[in-house]
Design an enzyme around this catalytic site. Sequence first.
Site, mmCIF file in Angstrom:
data_model
loop_
_atom_site.group_PDB
_atom_site.id
_atom_site.type_symbol
_atom_site.label_atom_id
_atom_site.label_comp_id
_atom_site.label_asym_id
_atom_site.label_seq_id
_atom_site.Cartn_x
_atom_site.Cartn_y
_atom_site.Cartn_z
ATOM 1 N N GLY A 47 0.790 -1.231 0.000
ATOM 2 C CA GLY A 47 0.000 0.000 0.000
ATOM 3 C C GLY A 47 0.816 1.272 0.000
ATOM 4 N N CYS A 256 -28.228 -9.203 -16.320
ATOM 5 C CA CYS A 256 -27.625 -9.004 -17.638
ATOM 6 C C CYS A 256 -28.572 -9.457 -18.734
ATOM 7 C CB CYS A 256 -26.310 -9.773 -17.741
ATOM 8 S SG CYS A 256 -25.587 -9.727 -19.394
ATOM 9 N N CYS A 259 -26.678 -12.627 -20.665
ATOM 10 C CA CYS A 259 -26.373 -13.914 -20.034
ATOM 11 C C CYS A 259 -27.163 -14.158 -18.757
ATOM 12 C CB CYS A 259 -24.875 -14.016 -19.723
ATOM 13 S SG CYS A 259 -24.370 -13.057 -18.283
ATOM 14 N N CYS A 281 -23.418 -7.215 -18.774
ATOM 15 C CA CYS A 281 -22.170 -7.372 -18.013
ATOM 16 C C CYS A 281 -21.071 -6.487 -18.562
ATOM 17 C CB CYS A 281 -21.642 -8.811 -18.135
ATOM 18 S SG CYS A 281 -22.554 -10.023 -17.213
ATOM 19 N N CYS A 287 -19.186 -12.556 -19.506
ATOM 20 C CA CYS A 287 -20.507 -12.674 -20.121
ATOM 21 C C CYS A 287 -20.498 -13.700 -21.240
ATOM 22 C CB CYS A 287 -20.914 -11.299 -20.673
ATOM 23 S SG CYS A 287 -22.627 -11.172 -21.133
#
Lengths: 300, 256, 363
Positions: A47, A256, A259, A281, A287
């Site tokens: 970080g 979606c 899908c 998606c 997808c």
Amino acid sequence: MSPLDEATAAAAPAQPANTDGYNFAYLDEQTKRMIRRALLKAVAIPGYQVPFGSREMPLPYGWGTGGIQVTASIIGPDDVLKVIDQGADDTTNAVSIRRFFRRTAGVPTTERTEDATVIQTRHRVPEVPLQAGQILVYQVPTPEPLRWLEPRETETRKMHALQEYGAMHVSLYEDIARHGVIAKSYNYPVCVNGRYIMAPSPIPKFDNPKMDRSPALQLFGAGRERRIYAVPPHTPVKSLDFEDHPFTVQSWEESCALCGATDSFLDEMIVDDQGKRLFVCSDSNYCERRREPAGGEGAL
Amino acid sequence: MSEQPILQVSGLSHRFGRRIAVADVDFQLWPGEVLGIVGESGAGKTTLLRCLSGQLAPTDGRVAYGDRLGDMVDVYALSEAGRRMLLRTDWGIVHQNAADGLRMGVSAGGNIGERLMAVGDRHYGNIRGHAVDWLRRVEMDIGRIDDLPTTFSGGMQQRLQIARNLVTGPRLVFMDEPTGSLDVSVQARLLDLLRRLVAGFRLAAVVVTHDLHVVRLLAHRLMVMQGGYVVESGLTDQVLDDPQHAYTQLLVSSVL
Amino acid sequence: MYVALKGGEQAIDNAHGWLAEARRGDPSVPEISPAQIAGQLSHATDRAMAEGSLYDPELAALAIKQARGDLIEAIFLLRAYRTTLPRFGFSAPVDTSRMTLERRISATFKDIPGGQILGPTFDYTHRLLDFEGAAPQPAKQAEEGLSDTMPRVLELLDAEGLIEPPGRSAGGEIGDVTRESLEFPARRDVRLQCLARGDEGFLLALGYSTQRGYGSNHPFAGEIRVGEVTVEFEPPELGFAIELGDIRVTECELVNQFAGSATEPAQFTRGYGLVFGHGERKAMSMALVDRAMRTEELGEAVTAPAQDQEFVLSHCDNVQATGFVEHLKLPHYIDFQSELQLVRGLRRAAQSASTAVIKEAAE
């Protein structure tokens, strides 16, 4: 290879694997070494933003030069590269970057998340959970999470060193006081390994939980701002919040349209003049794979 | 309770180039005691305050703080991190100009809550509750908790600054002309509040001012500065009612 | 039925094809050559070299042609090319005292040893568009050549102790902003590097601001020189310096006012600018901003943008700036989608809150 052979191979100039006479993956070996040193330091201090001598690249600053430099420094001829932007492989900038590596490194590329060893991404984390041995390289525009509170680099450096993060929580407090909720929906600040507050890059907060204790290595490159940082595998990454206003992710009422997924980040499309909307998606490969006939390989 | 001085200052001097700003200051401050530092502009008061509050390393001398554990800590031997931590917990600073001591773009509640968040408080409701308490204690309308300081009067901004500093229960507060930029009537009410808070929380304080009314009301003891030197010191009433040094006499006599 | 968009690759190829056609323009018009650009538009190539940090007029001309005249795009091309070049060492500092002068002026004295040499300047032209385009006459030759040794005006002031001595790097260290990360506070050598390759327009505006009261420092143009200097390099194997070639540079030395302090007697201070090619506007702006950024070092308060090192150095690189500004053209619909959701949610919450209030009032 014996250590001596390895050292000799590393010292010898790499053969250009392409037409333009550039070194493998464009950067010279000295630059790659410099960046790898910065990456090692970043991995050792999860970080923490490590300054590095960012190079001028043939793509503009702000368009992924940091991510490209990180990828160029770690990629080898045996790697398989996936490049996405907004979650899709076919957006213009992802195409451009993938071409760059095909031209300067000749590495095989793929759209399938599971098959990639290095994934360079802008603004999304793939829906499919990553595995040990995979590396996710994030493109970062603004590495400093405190930048909006404090424009001076000299001051933000001190704040990180002294762990003076009060101002960050003040801004979250203000959001709740003003809006009733924390009003950050992307680039949502996180605390890494309980020590440094980090900017995860402009991924939607929906993706933040994927960063927590991932078995993959996550690397972050900011070319214009000249910073590199990292989250090693299995590192705790916690999104900032209050005990009584805990962190939550986005959700949709719709699924979606292609899908049927209900667990992925959805793009909103306006499909006609009346403003009719469809949701699809954002992760194009995810997808597609869901729409493949069961048990089949599916087209790429 | 064993009493340690809360501040022990020895041989404190500061020069800017060849110019002497503060010369050879010695004193002790005890918990719950308020020390006033008076003198005209340019006397060195503000420089002295900055040296005492860890913001300016003096060219000579020592500033030691008696911490909660009973140790005398050399303020300038601490790391910058240590000094910044002191300023957020045990110490407070009230500036003449509220804009120097507040985040003007943050609500009143956020300003008061910042120190709590800086030391780890992560419960929004708690933080807000503390902010409400303190708004009451400094006699401000709690309905203004979400307002920005830019919408407050000068007197209210000062009250907010005080609340922001006192929320973590500091033991020592430094004040630089705390009522300096306020109307006379507003000053009186603010001084009254300060007096009650200082007594109620047993705060030690160092108050720099050119205004003798302020020290008369707030300070137990007084130091008079001229040209960087302390020319007279003692109990406030004694010094003001029976000034010995010519400069003090001048100061006292020029007060209307 | 919605079909997911494909074809990004083809779209890019087509775009590049159109770009090439647009670059060529009307095929019946003669194609412009890099030699024409370098020869007849030399201020453009000079600027590209200066901000591209690469001295090569032919390459600069090629870059300008490829960029269709967009100078920042040309600078970008040169910078990207520069990254790939191997580096074999540092030259000796160029000695502008030994410049083959084309132009040399000073505003601080009416006459100076060696004289005021105007050179090929726009300064006294009347800005009237020339529609006729008269055939150029060869310029008149001077009767005498210029002296070999032209003393520097600021050295004359230095001899009297009236101006601070020229700056020296502490410990002889010289930074390299193209190799190392820029850290604040930055040393003067690093600041000057950033300014030398910084955007002319940005530095011009900042320099102008100092003249209008945003951190004024009472500048006088001590000396401005344009001409060729020799680049020397000492290969370690030889142990002595060899000449690599000549480059044209523009140098500007400003004289600024400074009141003495307890430790320093009253002295003039300096601002310095140096760029590749003929670029007076840039060299002068650079000198103004250089002096402004020395404010703290000279014991004055920082009050104006040109004096704020972090502000100036973070924003003076136009390749960085254009990259980030123009990156807004990239898709941002994911983050926008997140914001849309948030705002819709906040509005729904606000509406249900006000409906509740209305209901309560009605009851």
